[in-house]
Design a protein around this motif. Structure first.
Motif, short mmCIF file in Angstrom:
data_model
loop_
_atom_site.label_atom_id
_atom_site.label_comp_id
_atom_site.label_asym_id
_atom_site.label_seq_id
_atom_site.Cartn_x
_atom_site.Cartn_y
_atom_site.Cartn_z
N ILE A 1 1.00 -1.00 0.19
CA ILE A 1 0.23 0.50 -0.15
C ILE A 1 1.00 1.09 0.32
CG2 ILE A 1 -1.11 1.44 1.30
CD1 ILE A 1 -3.07 -0.77 2.30
N LEU A 2 1.19 1.95 -1.47
CA LEU A 2 1.41 3.53 -1.34
C LEU A 2 1.02 4.55 -0.52
CD1 LEU A 2 2.55 2.88 -4.40
CD2 LEU A 2 3.81 2.12 -2.66
N GLU A 3 -0.28 4.59 -0.23
CA GLU A 3 -1.12 5.78 -0.45
C GLU A 3 -3.23 5.19 0.08
OE1 GLU A 3 -2.38 10.28 -1.28
OE2 GLU A 3 -1.37 9.09 -2.65
N GLN A 4 -3.02 6.11 1.69
CA GLN A 4 -4.60 5.79 2.16
C GLN A 4 -5.10 7.17 2.67
OE1 GLN A 4 -5.48 2.59 5.32
NE2 GLN A 4 -3.45 1.64 4.97
N ALA A 5 -5.83 7.09 2.02
CA ALA A 5 -6.62 8.75 2.53
C ALA A 5 -7.90 8.49 2.44
CB ALA A 5 -6.39 9.89 2.18
N PRO A 6 -9.07 9.62 3.01
CA PRO A 6 -10.34 9.63 2.85
C PRO A 6 -10.38 9.92 1.02
CG PRO A 6 -10.10 10.45 4.42
CD PRO A 6 -8.09 10.42 4.01
N LEU B 1 3.36 6.31 6.38
CA LEU B 1 3.07 7.19 7.59
C LEU B 1 3.27 8.17 7.40
CD1 LEU B 1 7.38 7.43 8.00
CD2 LEU B 1 5.49 6.17 9.68
N PRO B 2 2.30 9.40 8.56
CA PRO B 2 1.27 10.04 8.32
C PRO B 2 1.90 11.48 7.49
CG PRO B 2 1.41 9.34 10.57
CD PRO B 2 2.43 8.86 9.89
N VAL B 3 1.88 12.20 6.17
CA VAL B 3 2.44 13.32 5.57
C VAL B 3 1.54 14.83 5.98
CG1 VAL B 3 3.05 11.28 4.32
CG2 VAL B 3 0.86 12.78 4.09
N ASP B 4 0.04 14.80 6.66
CA ASP B 4 -0.63 15.92 7.08
C ASP B 4 -0.41 16.14 8.61
OD1 ASP B 4 -2.28 13.97 6.95
OD2 ASP B 4 -3.44 14.94 4.66
N THR B 5 -1.33 16.96 8.85
CA THR B 5 -2.47 17.16 10.03
C THR B 5 -3.17 16.52 10.77
OG1 THR B 5 -3.54 18.98 9.29
CG2 THR B 5 -1.29 19.91 9.61
N ALA B 6 -3.89 15.84 10.17
CA ALA B 6 -4.59 14.32 10.25
C ALA B 6 -3.84 13.31 9.90
CB ALA B 6 -5.75 14.64 9.51
N LEU C 1 -2.04 8.82 5.26
CA LEU C 1 -0.88 8.05 5.53
C LEU C 1 0.47 7.85 4.00
CD1 LEU C 1 -1.46 4.93 7.26
CD2 LEU C 1 -0.92 6.59 7.84
N VAL C 2 1.20 7.94 3.46
CA VAL C 2 1.81 8.02 2.43
C VAL C 2 3.11 6.91 2.64
CG1 VAL C 2 2.81 8.82 0.40
CG2 VAL C 2 0.59 9.56 1.20
N ALA C 3 3.99 6.20 1.37
CA ALA C 3 4.84 5.18 1.49
C ALA C 3 5.91 6.07 0.67
CB ALA C 3 4.62 4.13 1.08
N CYS C 4 6.73 6.82 0.61
CA CYS C 4 7.25 8.12 -0.20
C CYS C 4 8.09 8.78 1.03
CB CYS C 4 6.39 8.60 -0.85
SG CYS C 4 7.45 9.60 -1.78
N HIS C 5 9.41 8.49 0.15
CA HIS C 5 10.49 9.99 0.99
C HIS C 5 9.96 11.44 1.24
CE1 HIS C 5 12.39 6.23 1.89
NE2 HIS C 5 12.83 6.08 0.95
N PRO D 1 7.19 12.87 -0.01
CA PRO D 1 5.73 13.35 -0.73
C PRO D 1 5.38 14.37 -1.10
CG PRO D 1 5.68 12.71 1.89
CD PRO D 1 6.81 12.48 0.85
N LEU D 2 4.73 14.76 -1.92
CA LEU D 2 3.99 16.08 -2.36
C LEU D 2 3.55 16.78 -1.42
CD1 LEU D 2 3.91 17.93 -5.52
CD2 LEU D 2 1.89 17.04 -5.49
N GLU D 3 3.39 17.77 -0.80
CA GLU D 3 3.39 18.65 0.22
C GLU D 3 1.51 18.80 -0.42
OE1 GLU D 3 3.72 18.89 3.43
OE2 GLU D 3 6.56 19.14 2.37
N VAL D 4 1.41 17.86 0.44
CA VAL D 4 -0.62 18.11 -0.41
C VAL D 4 -1.39 19.50 0.23
CG1 VAL D 4 -1.08 15.76 0.62
CG2 VAL D 4 -1.69 17.18 1.75
N SER D 5 -0.95 20.24 0.78
CA SER D 5 -1.49 21.80 0.98
C SER D 5 -1.09 22.65 -0.52
CB SER D 5 -0.65 22.50 1.47
OG SER D 5 0.39 22.89 2.08
N ASP D 6 -0.29 22.05 -1.49
CA ASP D 6 0.29 22.53 -2.67
C ASP D 6 -0.53 22.25 -4.15
OD1 ASP D 6 2.30 24.20 -1.33
OD2 ASP D 6 3.69 22.95 -0.87
N VAL D 7 -1.22 20.88 -3.12
CA VAL D 7 -1.56 19.91 -4.25
C VAL D 7 -3.02 21.16 -5.03
CG1 VAL D 7 -2.69 18.31 -5.85
CG2 VAL D 7 -0.58 18.10 -4.09
N ARG D 8 -3.24 21.67 -6.09
CA ARG D 8 -4.67 21.89 -6.96
C ARG D 8 -5.71 21.46 -7.36
NH1 ARG D 8 -3.30 24.52 -2.76
NH2 ARG D 8 -2.95 26.38 -3.01
#
Length: 346
Positions: free
Chosen positions: A250-255, A323-328, A333-337, A339-346
Motif C-alpha cells: 500500500i503506497l497511499e491511504q486517505a479519505p 507514514l502520516p504526511v499532513d495534519t490529520a 498515510l503515504v509510503a514515500c520519502h 511526498p508532495l506537500e498536499v497543501s500545495d496540490v491544486r
C-alpha cells in the motif's frame, strides 16, 4: 453440516470490524517443500469499520485479490504462506483452525468473486446453491432454505425469482449472475463483505446497478464493504476511504475526497493523470512510463522508483514506510520519502 461454534461478540461502536496488520503472502515452490519463491504481498495494513466502504485500488498483479483470498483463508496451504494478522471482532482470522475459519466464512465474512460464471457450479441450479449456503451454516430444512433463497433472489432484483430458482448459471446474463453471487454472499447477513472486482466485464449501466445494490445492502445490514477494483471512477463514487496498492504494497491511504483532490504519492498522481475526464482533453492523458515489476523481481528501495518521474538517490536504496504526511495522521498515510506537500496540490 452446520457447526455449533458460538458467534463472535458484538464489536463496540468505533472499533474496527476488521483490522489487517502487516499482511504478507509468500508463494512457495510446488509441494511447499522448498524455499519461498516470491513474496507477492508485502506488509499490507488497513482497517474496516461498520457501515464503511474501503476501496483497495491497483493495477492487475498489484496483490489486491490475493490479499482478499488470504483474509478469507482460500489460499492453498501447500503453495502459499500467509503472515501478519487479520482481526475480525478481536479474533485473528489467520490464526484460526480451518474448521473455525470455515464457520466464520459466509456467516460473518463473505466474498463476492469477480467471475460469477466460474464461481458458480454449472451443474446445479442457482436456487439450490443459494439454499445450500444457508443450510451449511444454519439448521433449517430444505423448504425453509428454498423460501429464503427465493426471497434473497427477489432482494437482489432477479425477476420472477420463484421460477428462476430452478435455472442454471448459464441461463443468466453476466449482470444477473453477479446478482446471484451477491445473494449468496449476503444470505447469512455477514458484517464484512469483500467484493473482488464485482463489475468486471459488465457494461457501465449494469456496473452502476451492481454498485447501487451493494450500497443498499450495506446500509440495510450495517455491514462493512471492502471493494477491490482497478477502476478509479468506481471507487470515487462508492468508497469512504481508498488504499492504493502497487507491487504488493500500500503506497497511499486517505479519505476518498482527500485522495482524489490532493494525491500525495507520485504513483497516485500518475494514476489520476491517466484517467479521462469529462472536462478535460482525452488526447492529453499522461500515461505512467514503464511497467510494474513482476512478482519476486522487486529491486531495493521504493518499489515505484524505476517509474517515478523524480528519483533521488535515497529512493533507489531505502524502502519508504507508510507514514502520516499532513495534519490529520489518521486520515492520510503515504509510503514515500518525498511526498508532495498536499497543501500545495491544486
Amino acid at each position: 453440516m452446520p457447526t455449533n461454534t458460538p458467534d463472535p461478540a458484538p464489536q463496540p461502536d468505533g472499533v474496527p470490524l476488521l483490522e489487517v496488520e502487516d499482511l504478507t503472502v509468500d508463494l512457495l515452490s510446488p509441494g511447499g517443500t522448498g524455499p519461498a519463491v516470491q513474496r507477492v504481498v508485502h506488509g499490507v495494513s488497513f482497517t474496516l469499520r461498520k457501515e464503511e466502504t474501503v476501496a483497495l485500488i491497483g493495477e492487475s498483479g498489484s496483490g489486491k485479490s490475493i490479499s482478499a483470498m488470504a483474509l478469507m483463508g482460500l489460499l492453498p496451504a501447500a503453495t502459499a504462506h500467509v503472515g501478519g494478522s487479520a482481526r475480525h471482532r478481536g479474533t485473528d482470522l489467520l490464526a484460526l483452525p480451518p474448521d473455525q475459519l470455515r464457520t466464520r466464512r459466509g456467516k460473518h465474512l463473505a466474498l463476492v468473486f469477480q467471475d460469477a460464471l466460474s464461481a458458480l457450479n454449472p451443474t446445479l441450479t442457482v436456487g439450490y446453491q443459494i439454499a445450500e449456503t444457508i443450510r451449511a451454516h444454519e439448521s433449517v430444512g430444505r423448504r425453509e432454505a428454498r423460501t429464503r433463497a427465493v426471497e434473497l433472489m427477489a432482494r437482489v432484483r432477479i425477476p420472477d425469482p420463484a421460477r428462476r430458482y430452478r435455472d442454471y448459471p448459464h441461463q443468466f446474463s453476466g449482470g444477473m449472475r453477479q446478482r446471484i453471487m451477491i445473494a449468496m454472499a449476503v444470505a447469512l447477513s455477514p458484517d464484512v463483505l469483500i467484493a473482488d472486482e464485482p463489475t468486471t466485464a459488465l457494461d457501465v449501466t449494469v456496473q452502476a446497478q451492481i454498485m447501487e445494490l451493494l450500497a443498499e445492502l450495506r446500509e440495510e445490514t450495517g455491514s462493512a464493504l471492502l471493494l477491490i477494483t482497478h477502476d478509479l471512477g468506481l471507487a470515487a463514487g462508492t468508497a469512504d476511504r481508498v488504499a492504493i496498492m502497487y507491487a504488493g504494497r500500500i503506497l497511499e491511504q486517505a479519505p476518498v475526497q482527500e485522495l482524489y483532490d490532493r494525491p500525495a504519492h507520485p504513483y497516485t498522481r500518475g494514476l489520476l493523470a491517466a484517467v479521462p475526464r469529462l472536462d478535460g482533453d482525452a488526447d492529453n492523458l499522461t500515461p505512467i512510463p514503464g511497467s510494474p515489476p513482476g512478482p519476486g523481481l522487486l529491486s531495493s528501495g521504493c518499489p515505484f522508483h524505476p517509474r517515478c518521474p523524480d528519483v533521488p538517490e535515497r529512493c533507489a536504496t531505502q524502502p519508504p514506510m507508510l507514514l502520516p504526511v499532513d495534519t490529520a495522521p489518521a486520515a492520510r498515510l503515504v509510503a514515500c520519502h518525498y511526498p508532495l506537500e498536499v497543501s500545495d496540490v491544486r
